[in-house]
Design a protein around this motif. Structure first.
Motif, PDB file in Angstrom:
ATOM      1  N   ASP A 484       0.822  -1.208   0.000  1.00 44.07           N
ATOM      2  CA  ASP A 484       0.000   0.000   0.000  1.00 44.07           C
ATOM      3  C   ASP A 484       0.856   1.258   0.000  1.00 44.07           C
ATOM      4  O   ASP A 484       0.629   2.185  -0.782  1.00 44.07           O
ATOM      5  N   VAL A 485       1.880   1.290   0.864  1.00 46.51           N
ATOM      6  CA  VAL A 485       2.720   2.480   0.978  1.00 46.51           C
ATOM      7  C   VAL A 485       3.469   2.744  -0.323  1.00 46.51           C
ATOM      8  O   VAL A 485       3.526   3.878  -0.815  1.00 46.51           O
ATOM      9  N   ALA A 486       4.065   1.700  -0.905  1.00 46.91           N
ATOM     10  CA  ALA A 486       4.848   1.876  -2.128  1.00 46.91           C
ATOM     11  C   ALA A 486       3.975   2.363  -3.284  1.00 46.91           C
ATOM     12  O   ALA A 486       4.406   3.208  -4.084  1.00 46.91           O
ATOM     13  N   ALA A 487       2.756   1.861  -3.382  1.00 49.28           N
ATOM     14  CA  ALA A 487       1.855   2.337  -4.432  1.00 49.28           C
ATOM     15  C   ALA A 487       1.483   3.797  -4.192  1.00 49.28           C
ATOM     16  O   ALA A 487       1.391   4.590  -5.139  1.00 49.28           O
ATOM     17  N   ARG A 488       1.269   4.164  -2.925  1.00 56.63           N
ATOM     18  CA  ARG A 488       0.952   5.559  -2.608  1.00 56.63           C
ATOM     19  C   ARG A 488       2.122   6.474  -2.950  1.00 56.63           C
ATOM     20  O   ARG A 488       1.947   7.587  -3.435  1.00 56.63           O
ATOM     21  N   ILE A 489       3.328   6.024  -2.675  1.00 54.84           N
ATOM     22  CA  ILE A 489       4.512   6.817  -2.969  1.00 54.84           C
ATOM     23  C   ILE A 489       4.680   7.012  -4.467  1.00 54.84           C
ATOM     24  O   ILE A 489       5.281   7.996  -4.907  1.00 54.84           O
ATOM     25  N   GLY A 490       4.132   6.077  -5.255  1.00 53.29           N
ATOM     26  CA  GLY A 490       4.169   6.271  -6.702  1.00 53.29           C
ATOM     27  C   GLY A 490       5.009   5.265  -7.460  1.00 53.29           C
ATOM     28  O   GLY A 490       5.285   5.471  -8.648  1.00 53.29           O
ATOM     29  N   PHE A 491       5.426   4.165  -6.829  1.00 51.88           N
ATOM     30  CA  PHE A 491       6.157   3.135  -7.557  1.00 51.88           C
ATOM     31  C   PHE A 491       5.189   2.340  -8.435  1.00 51.88           C
ATOM     32  O   PHE A 491       4.021   2.164  -8.093  1.00 51.88           O
ATOM     33  N   ASP A 492       5.693   1.854  -9.578  1.00 52.11           N
ATOM     34  CA  ASP A 492       4.832   1.092 -10.471  1.00 52.11           C
ATOM     35  C   ASP A 492       4.640  -0.331  -9.944  1.00 52.11           C
ATOM     36  O   ASP A 492       5.210  -0.723  -8.929  1.00 52.11           O
ATOM     37  N   ARG A 493       3.835  -1.105 -10.641  1.00 57.87           N
ATOM     38  CA  ARG A 493       3.460  -2.435 -10.148  1.00 57.87           C
ATOM     39  C   ARG A 493       4.673  -3.337  -9.946  1.00 57.87           C
ATOM     40  O   ARG A 493       4.763  -4.059  -8.950  1.00 57.87           O
ATOM     41  N   ASP A 494       5.605  -3.309 -10.902  1.00 60.01           N
ATOM     42  CA  ASP A 494       6.776  -4.173 -10.776  1.00 60.01           C
ATOM     43  C   ASP A 494       7.629  -3.780  -9.559  1.00 60.01           C
ATOM     44  O   ASP A 494       8.119  -4.643  -8.828  1.00 60.01           O
ATOM     45  N   ASP A 495       7.796  -2.473  -9.355  1.00 59.43           N
ATOM     46  CA  ASP A 495       8.598  -2.021  -8.217  1.00 59.43           C
ATOM     47  C   ASP A 495       7.908  -2.332  -6.893  1.00 59.43           C
ATOM     48  O   ASP A 495       8.565  -2.680  -5.908  1.00 59.43           O
ATOM     49  N   VAL A 496       6.586  -2.199  -6.861  1.00 56.29           N
ATOM     50  CA  VAL A 496       5.837  -2.549  -5.644  1.00 56.29           C
ATOM     51  C   VAL A 496       6.047  -4.021  -5.306  1.00 56.29           C
ATOM     52  O   VAL A 496       6.238  -4.394  -4.135  1.00 56.29           O
ATOM     53  N   LEU A 497       6.045  -4.859  -6.336  1.00 63.55           N
ATOM     54  CA  LEU A 497       6.270  -6.295  -6.118  1.00 63.55           C
ATOM     55  C   LEU A 497       7.667  -6.549  -5.556  1.00 63.55           C
ATOM     56  O   LEU A 497       7.835  -7.345  -4.619  1.00 63.55           O
ATOM     57  N   VAL A 498       8.667  -5.879  -6.097  1.00 66.86           N
ATOM     58  CA  VAL A 498      10.034  -6.048  -5.594  1.00 66.86           C
ATOM     59  C   VAL A 498      10.128  -5.595  -4.142  1.00 66.86           C
ATOM     60  O   VAL A 498      10.699  -6.281  -3.284  1.00 66.86           O
ATOM     61  N   LEU A 499       9.569  -4.428  -3.835  1.00 68.47           N
ATOM     62  CA  LEU A 499       9.636  -3.903  -2.467  1.00 68.47           C
ATOM     63  C   LEU A 499       8.927  -4.824  -1.479  1.00 68.47           C
ATOM     64  O   LEU A 499       9.442  -5.089  -0.378  1.00 68.47           O
ATOM     65  N   SER A 500       7.764  -5.317  -1.848  1.00 67.63           N
ATOM     66  CA  SER A 500       7.045  -6.213  -0.937  1.00 67.63           C
ATOM     67  C   SER A 500       7.813  -7.522  -0.743  1.00 67.63           C
ATOM     68  O   SER A 500       7.827  -8.086   0.359  1.00 67.63           O
ATOM     69  N   THR A 501       8.475  -8.006  -1.801  1.00 66.12           N
ATOM     70  CA  THR A 501       9.305  -9.212  -1.680  1.00 66.12           C
ATOM     71  C   THR A 501      10.476  -8.968  -0.743  1.00 66.12           C
ATOM     72  O   THR A 501      10.802  -9.815   0.103  1.00 66.12           O
ATOM     73  N   LEU A 502      11.109  -7.826  -0.877  1.00 65.61           N
ATOM     74  CA  LEU A 502      12.241  -7.502  -0.006  1.00 65.61           C
ATOM     75  C   LEU A 502      11.816  -7.438   1.459  1.00 65.61           C
ATOM     76  O   LEU A 502      12.519  -7.949   2.343  1.00 65.61           O
ATOM     77  N   VAL A 503      10.687  -6.813   1.727  1.00 64.73           N
ATOM     78  CA  VAL A 503      10.218  -6.706   3.115  1.00 64.73           C
ATOM     79  C   VAL A 503       9.804  -8.074   3.642  1.00 64.73           C
ATOM     80  O   VAL A 503      10.126  -8.438   4.776  1.00 64.73           O
ATOM     81  N   ARG A 504       9.087  -8.842   2.831  1.00 56.01           N
ATOM     82  CA  ARG A 504       8.639 -10.171   3.275  1.00 56.01           C
ATOM     83  C   ARG A 504       9.820 -11.063   3.598  1.00 56.01           C
ATOM     84  O   ARG A 504       9.778 -11.869   4.559  1.00 56.01           O
ATOM     85  N   HIS A 505      10.903 -10.947   2.849  1.00 57.25           N
ATOM     86  CA  HIS A 505      12.024 -11.885   2.994  1.00 57.25           C
ATOM     87  C   HIS A 505      13.298 -11.210   3.497  1.00 57.25           C
ATOM     88  O   HIS A 505      14.394 -11.720   3.236  1.00 57.25           O
ATOM     89  N   HIS A 506      13.180 -10.097   4.215  1.00 54.39           N
ATOM     90  CA  HIS A 506      14.413  -9.392   4.598  1.00 54.39           C
ATOM     91  C   HIS A 506      15.269 -10.174   5.591  1.00 54.39           C
ATOM     92  O   HIS A 506      16.454  -9.854   5.760  1.00 54.39           O
ATOM     93  N   LEU A 507      14.710 -11.188   6.224  1.00 57.15           N
ATOM     94  CA  LEU A 507      15.499 -12.035   7.131  1.00 57.15           C
ATOM     95  C   LEU A 507      15.901 -13.363   6.489  1.00 57.15           C
ATOM     96  O   LEU A 507      16.597 -14.160   7.111  1.00 57.15           O
ATOM     97  N   LEU A 508      15.452 -13.591   5.259  1.00 60.80           N
ATOM     98  CA  LEU A 508      15.618 -14.906   4.628  1.00 60.80           C
ATOM     99  C   LEU A 508      17.082 -15.292   4.472  1.00 60.80           C
ATOM    100  O   LEU A 508      17.481 -16.417   4.819  1.00 60.80           O
ATOM    101  N   LEU A 509      17.900 -14.396   3.941  1.00 56.10           N
ATOM    102  CA  LEU A 509      19.289 -14.767   3.640  1.00 56.10           C
ATOM    103  C   LEU A 509      20.083 -15.077   4.905  1.00 56.10           C
ATOM    104  O   LEU A 509      20.767 -16.108   4.982  1.00 56.10           O
ATOM    105  N   VAL A 510      20.017 -14.210   5.889  1.00 54.68           N
ATOM    106  CA  VAL A 510      20.828 -14.429   7.081  1.00 54.68           C
ATOM    107  C   VAL A 510      20.327 -15.633   7.873  1.00 54.68           C
ATOM    108  O   VAL A 510      21.124 -16.409   8.417  1.00 54.68           O
ATOM    109  N   GLU A 511      19.010 -15.817   7.926  1.00 55.06           N
ATOM    110  CA  GLU A 511      18.493 -16.973   8.663  1.00 55.06           C
ATOM    111  C   GLU A 511      18.832 -18.269   7.944  1.00 55.06           C
ATOM    112  O   GLU A 511      19.211 -19.263   8.573  1.00 55.06           O
ATOM    113  N   THR A 512      18.710 -18.288   6.614  1.00 51.52           N
ATOM    114  CA  THR A 512      19.039 -19.498   5.856  1.00 51.52           C
ATOM    115  C   THR A 512      20.529 -19.797   5.928  1.00 51.52           C
ATOM    116  O   THR A 512      20.940 -20.944   6.154  1.00 51.52           O
TER     117      THR A 512
END
Length: 815
Positions: A484-512
């Protein structure tokens, strides 16, 4: 319990009567906060007045004075009694006997006592030698005895303080900084010292002292309430522990919260942090004003002599549209209209952070009072200014705190409210959630050269823990919020998807990397599936390191870094897949073709500068990125030096290049010649755009060698003093040999600056390489530029030659 009831218990002025009245006052649940502190001070005054009267019968020229917190009438349950027995130098034996008659009953009750016996002259002398004594005497309050003696001392001490302030305030500031270094910042500590930590009660007292000097005054809004809140917490701490302590230990926070009627210990800490933040910000503003006043006093006599007694005018240096520097602060230009310019707060903040300067209190308050809501989605400029602010490194912190102090952060990002001042009960974390997010952005700004989309990295850093304000897994909640925030800020659909992926998995690399077997193919494939692409993996790697470094010393190490790097390498191999495909050239527009034909016919450059760049709303696609700046299309007969010539002319005219494309233009059948087409988006640093005819005339001169662009830019740089500004990461130049079959791709990642593209173009020209096409983008304060180059014969550069060109270009940019 009323004051009359208390006084009846203490009528005999003896220790037992006072003790009983004191106990009743402190255990009466209906009275707390400022009324109880004032009642306790009044009760103590009456008791001490009785002790004084009994011992001073027939003695003149003596008074009993309360100083420090007691002097302010603020007694916490276990506060020290700070007392001065003041005398005129008469009967010393009688004065000593009186002192014993007062001090011993206090000790008999087990009360802490800080006492002294002095003449006014001795008190002033001691104050001149000891800042702590002088600060205490500023709050001197008469209790008993010779009122004139007390009043005379108060008047003299205040006069001394004001006369000596230019010398003593810098000393006080230095001591304050040293104490903050030792005690830490109250607004972030899990077990804070309510008095001594930065932003605590000691700093609140110091702000009163600075105000008493008449040199500067603290911002008053919210300050008294913040101080009262900390005093209330200290009262509850004294009552629950039964000790005179200022440290809010973890094991006592639940009890203190219950004593104050708060939900839990987290609610308690959040209130403490909010109060500390108000005091810390007021301190920053006040000490900055003290420095400004003292510098002005030192300079003014010389200026008056130079100007013949006239009043000097403050210099105002432009930083951005509507934003100027004055007296070492960022203020609004006289013509600025924040009520008509909703992007101005972000533009001012970005300019301040990039210049390494504070935002003036007056400017922030004016912006907060008049700020209009940004449209949804945000204009492209607003998004760019936010990215620039986040990418400014350490200065971002102070600018962000200034915005937050006046409510501008939640004005732009309402979701921020849930993480503001939120404690993290984790030994690894050293910051509150909101400060950790800003620290992560600061750390991420150091890694902007490692990623292809620094804007996405910085925004992900700011928002990666935004879900901690909601119940459940903060990564899952954060993914939803960020969409929601990224779309409000004005990022396009592809960028919103990347940002949401980064937030969802921001602990993935270090934990794995630290908890799974990297030799197991299932482990690597699961990470590759979650990440999805090479670009997202690159961003996630940088975010992981920035997040860990911003957490605390225990969260990152070379061992952890090597494990994560090994995992990233394995995942990248899985994601590599197909060979890169050469992108197809976009078909030229009718206008581009017209300009190309005209350039061939005239043998000189032609251009079109259009202020209206956005297509009508009905022609826009919801996923299209919003254009930024105005469109500049240039057609030039193919010849050496086109890129540096165009970039240099734009830099001379103070035009910032936001995006740029350079490519060879196919001409219609029957038209001979070769034309380079440049399709750029540019924006004026400040002021209006130059006329197209001026740009074309200067471009003609630049191409024929009659315009010394390098010399003109050097002269302009020399005319402006260098500001301290932000220390940006060094430029990085890399070669991507597999990115194209027809050319060698050289990528440059650097801090955006006037003339940057001119320097790059000149360096490539000096290396005798031909630029087949260029793809330039400015993301906040970061430039990410890719150049498809060939040798003179039109073939890709051999590996060693390409590496040498990259090294030389990197040296040029770092020089």
């Amino acid at each position: 319990m009323t004051g009359t009831d208390v006084r009846k218990d203490a009528e005999d002025s003896g220790p037992s009567g006072y003790a009983a009245a004191r106990l009743r006052l402190l255990t009466e649940g209906a009275q707390s906060g400022p009324p109880r502190r004032a009642a306790l001070a009044e009760l103590t005054d009456e008791w001490l007045t009785g002790l004084f009267a009994a011992g001073a019968e027939g003695l003149r020229g003596v008074s009993l004075v309360a100083v420090g917190g007691y002097g302010r009438g603020e007694l916490s349950p276990r506060s020290d009694l700070d007392l001065v027995l003041l005398h005129d130098g008469g009967d010393s034996k009688a004065v000593a006997a009186l002192a014993d008659r007062i001090w011993y009953p206090i000790w008999d009750l087990g009360l802490a006592l800080d006492h002294s016996v002095r003449t006014p002259a001795e008190a002033r002398k001691t104050a001149g030698e000891d800042l702590k004594v002088q600060l205490g005497l500023l709050d001197a309050r008469h209790i008993a005895g010779d009122l004139g003696l007390t009043a005379g001392l108060r008047t003299a001490v205040l006069a001394d303080w004001r006369n000596q302030a230019p010398k003593r305030l810098p000393e006080l500031q230095e001591l304050t900084a040293e104490r903050a270094e030792r005690q830490g910042e109250l607004q972030y500590l899990l077990e804070p010292d309510l008095k001594e930590a930065r932003g605590g009660l000691r700093d609140a007292t110091i702000l009163r002292a600075v105000a008493a000097s008449w040199l500067a005054d603290a911002p008053r809004e919210g300050l008294a309430d913040a101080r009262r809140r900390l005093l209330d917490v200290r009262d509850a701490l004294h009552l629950t522990t039964g000790r005179a302590t200022d440290r809010l230990a973890l094991q006592e926070q639940d009890q203190v919260a219950a004593e104050l009627g708060l939900l839990d210990a987290d609610t308690l800490l959040r209130q403490v942090y909010e109060a500390a933040r108000v005091i810390s910000y007021a301190s920053d503003v006040t000490w900055r004003e003290v420095g400004r006043v003292l510098r002005a006093r030192a300079v003014r006599p010389r200026l008056r002599a130079m100007l013949g007694g006239g009043k000097p005018t403050a210099e105002r240096s432009p930083l951005a549209e509507g934003v100027v520097e004055q007296d070492g602060e960022v203020v609004l230009a006289r013509a600025a209209r924040p009520e008509r310019d909703p992007v101005l707060p972000l533009r001012a903040a970005a300019a301040a952070a990039q210049a390494g300067l504070p935002l003036s209190l007056h400017a922030v308050r004016r912006l907060a009072a008049t700020a209009r809501p940004l449209p949804t989605p945000w204009p492209a400029e607003a998004r760019e200014q936010l990215v620039t602010l986040l990418g400014s490194g350490r200065p971002t912190v102070d600018v962000w705190e200034a915005l937050e102090a006046e409510g501008l952060i939640t004005h732009f990002l309402p979701d921020w409210e849930r993480v503001r001042c939120r404690p993290q009960r984790n030994a690894v974390h050293i910051w509150t959630v909101d400060r950790h997010l800003i620290e992560t952005a600061v750390r991420a700004s150091e890694f902007t050269r490692r990623v292809h989309r620094p804007d996405l990295l910085l925004v992900a850093a700011l928002l990666h823990d935004i879900g901690k304000g909601w119940p459940g897994d903060h990564s899952v909640a954060g993914e939803i919020i960020v969409k929601d925030v990224a779309a409000r800020i004005g990022f396009d659909r592809d960028d919103v998807l990347v940002l949401s992926t980064l937030v969802r998995h921001h602990l993935l690399l270090v934990e794995t990397a630290t908890r799974r077997d990297l030799e197991d193919p299932v482990t690597v494939h699961s990470v590759a599936e979650a990440v999805g692409s090479q670009g997202t993996l690159e961003l996630l790697h940088a975010l992981t390191e920035a997040d860990a470094l911003a957490t605390g010393p225990a969260a990152w190490s070379s061992w952890r870094g090597s494990l994560v790097a090994d995992l990233v390498k394995r995942v990248a191999a899985v994601l590599a897949g197909d060979e890169p495909v050469e992108p197809e050239a976009a078909a030229p527009t009718a206008e581009q073709e017209r300009l190309a034909i005209e350039a061939v016919a005239t043998g000189s450059p032609v251009l079109a500068l259009r202020a209206q760049t956005e297509p009508p709303a009905e022609e826009q696609s919801p996923g299209d990125p919003e254009p930024l700046g105005v469109e500049l299309v240039i057609a030039v007969p193919d010849q050496p030096g086109v890129l540096p010539a165009v970039a240099g002319v734009l830099a001379m005219h103070r035009l910032t290049v936001r995006t740029a494309e350079l490519s060879a233009q196919d001409l219609p059948d029957g038209v001979d010649g070769s034309v380079l087409l440049l399709n750029w988006r540019v924006a004026a640093e400040y002021g209006s755009l130059p006329q197209a005819t001026r740009l074309r005339a200067d471009l003609v001169r630049a191409l024929d060698g009659s315009l010394d662009i390098a010399g003109r830019l050097a002269e302009r740089d020399a005319a402006y003093p260098r500001r301290r500004g932000v220390v940006a990461p060094a430029a990085r130049v890399s070669v991507h040999p597999a990115a194209s079959r027809l050319a060698t791709v050289i990528e440059v990642r650097a801090q955006d600056a006037p003339g940057l593209l001119f320097r790059i173009g000149t360096a490539l020209e000096d290396a005798s390489v031909r630029v087949r096409s260029a793809h330039v983008s400015t993301l906040g304060a970061n430039a990410v530029d890719a150049f498809y180059v060939t040798g003179p014969e039109g073939a890709p550069l051999p590996g060693e030659e390409a590496a040498a060109v990259a090294r030389k270009l990197e040296e040029t940019l770092r020089g």
